[in-house]
Design an enzyme around this catalytic site. Sequence first.
Site, PDB file in Angstrom:
ATOM      1  N   ASP A 312       0.822  -1.596   0.118  1.00  0.00           N
ATOM      2  CA  ASP A 312       0.597   0.154   0.111  1.00  0.00           C
ATOM      3  C   ASP A 312       1.204   1.448   0.259  1.00  0.00           C
ATOM      4  O   ASP A 312       0.391   2.211  -0.265  1.00  0.00           O
ATOM      5  CB  ASP A 312      -1.322  -0.607   1.517  1.00  0.00           C
ATOM      6  CG  ASP A 312      -1.679  -1.203   0.974  1.00  0.00           C
ATOM      7  OD1 ASP A 312      -2.462  -1.813  -0.036  1.00  0.00           O
ATOM      8  OD2 ASP A 312      -2.790  -1.878   1.913  1.00  0.00           O
ATOM      9  N   TYR A 396     -10.275  -0.495   2.374  1.00  0.00           N
ATOM     10  CA  TYR A 396      -9.677  -0.298   3.821  1.00  0.00           C
ATOM     11  C   TYR A 396      -9.234   1.255   4.423  1.00  0.00           C
ATOM     12  O   TYR A 396      -8.854   1.785   3.065  1.00  0.00           O
ATOM     13  CB  TYR A 396      -8.417  -0.639   4.035  1.00  0.00           C
ATOM     14  CG  TYR A 396      -8.611  -2.636   4.493  1.00  0.00           C
ATOM     15  CD1 TYR A 396      -8.452  -2.487   6.234  1.00  0.00           C
ATOM     16  CD2 TYR A 396      -8.327  -4.047   4.214  1.00  0.00           C
ATOM     17  CE1 TYR A 396      -9.027  -4.121   6.622  1.00  0.00           C
ATOM     18  CE2 TYR A 396      -8.394  -4.846   4.715  1.00  0.00           C
ATOM     19  CZ  TYR A 396      -9.190  -5.107   5.845  1.00  0.00           C
ATOM     20  OH  TYR A 396      -8.161  -6.115   6.390  1.00  0.00           O
TER      21      TYR A 396
HETATM   22 NI    NI Z   1      -7.676  -6.997   7.321  1.00  0.00          NI
END
Ligand code: NI
Length: 646
Positions: A312, A396
């Site tokens: 990420d 997320y």
């Molecule tokens: Ni997770």
Amino acid sequence: MTDLATPPASTSHHRAAHPLDRLLPDESRRAVEIVRADERFGGRMRFASVDLHLAPKPLVLAHMAGADVHRAVDVVVLDPADGSTHEIVASLTDDAVAAWQRLEGVQPSIIVNEFGESEAAIRNDPGFQAAMAKRGITDMSLVTIDAWTAGNYGDPLERNNRLVRGLVWLNETPGDNQYARPIDGISVLVDLNAQQVLRIDDERVLPIPDTDIASAEWSRDHMPAGRERTDIQPLDIVQPDGPSFTVSGDQLSWQKWDMRIGWNTREGLVLNTISYTEGDRVRPVLYRASLAEMTVPYGDPSSTQARKNAFDTGEYGLGMLANSLALGCDCLGEIHYLDAHYCDAEGSVVEIPQAICIHEEDFGISWKHSDFRNDNTEVRRLRRLVVSFICTVGNYEYGIYWYFYQDGRIENEIKLTGILSTGALDTGEETSYGTKLGEHLYGPNHQHFFCTRLDMSVDGPSNSVVEVDTVPAPPEENPYGNAFRAQTTVLATEQQAQRRIDPLAARYWKIQSSETTNKMGTPTGYKLIAGENCMPFATEDSSIRARAGYMWNHLWVTPYDEGERWPAGTYPNQSVGGEGLPAWTAADRSVEDTDVVVWYTMGHNHLPSLEDWPVMPVACIGFTLKPSGFFDHSPVMDLPPSSNCH
Ligand code: NI
């Protein structure tokens, strides 16, 4: 050619800035103009990142004593015509390109524009539309596609193309939770430079989960009425005289702590030149601290899940995905925000208003003692300074929080929340590699690894790292069987300093000064105390083992080198691996009594549970840097009692 390693002759072209000050939007614009005006790059280039060029540490430290340094910008551009990558240093001091390097066979991180471009390319592809029709889906406006980085699994397409792998979801109505309806069994490889679908891997037609929509929704617009609790009274933090910190430009001062806020598109928030002032002594602790890489490997062998291995930080860029906290910040009290920005593919500045949040929090009691003989009680409350930002990476959210305490502690905490990246199961199908959330819906097993780069400077640049385990005393010193003591090992070289946690030995690592001692004559230091952690479960021959080798040790120590910033290499996107920490430390350089960089890796193991759906309640993972012989006595005996007890 500009020599960025020597101070500039003239200071007239740039503001009297600290060399670590974040780029102003106008400085980013100017850097883009410098690159655009250079005929070698011209108009065809796409901008992958525009970031402050870090001045060499000796020059920064010299600047703090009054010398000047060049203001320069690192620009990474991509030539979509031939797939080459170009690293350019644009000097703002000289208004010219100061350095240029052409690279072949590397892929810079995903450019923000490429999310929408790849989604459109997939949605408009006739083959993809046919694959959707096979599943009974004809309204393409309800199909959403997440661009997952492609990784590297030995496919020839990965060598020659700039790729993402599209994973597919279905909205029932626009804006609802598409992760409730994965269109699983299919993934789509897209060439980002050509903006074309290269291949559709259509392996299984699975039912689209028919989830109970009311239980899958998180947006107030889609939630059923009457769901919210009504028994919560207001809780307000009131600071009538304002907060106890001051912000001047990027310099942040709070009681005895001083630091300089930094930012870049890859790491997001960076904290520079962190020091603690004791009397008239300004005592450095950290030269620079940042989340240098994070990787999320999935542990499910199904064809769509097995290739979810996102970096990420290095493949997406936390700074480009940062939230504007103007749109929602849950911090209480007097908040001070700092804005951030990045440049899109065209080099246009995109502002992120209120990206960095600074505030202070009450944190319970600092210390207390009651003397019953004399009927005397003293208690003091503890405060902490919080510097944080939050980014959204697809499904997320990650909140990255740094806490500074009055007692000299520093904590780093990552808050994980957001929505599971789900998968689908056939009717009656079970899985060992995830948790069923509904008849056809499951959350696959995965892990989140974070590598924080800590350029330490405990009482000056020369530091060493020791490992401290607690061990029972040997029999000859242990007549009562009760004795235990610290066992200290100097981690003298890079190989010796590749370590893992050992909670059963109460293991910690201490970063200590080579030159400064406390009143007992022992080195002043800070100990690094691990929090939650785990190991990866991928095998030795897996792709991710090669590409994210940093995950296999919790501690790494390297001698400072300004070129060594990225634990999985400068370009982890589609990399074959082997770069970064494993490569640098193969030299086994000395890390004793030198300028050390400590890399701490922590892993959060995520076997999803029903409670993680539809939005995961925050899970926290972190570590602590705690003074250990840094002070001669408790640093909080000077706290005044609080005055506002009811
Ligand atoms: Ni997770």
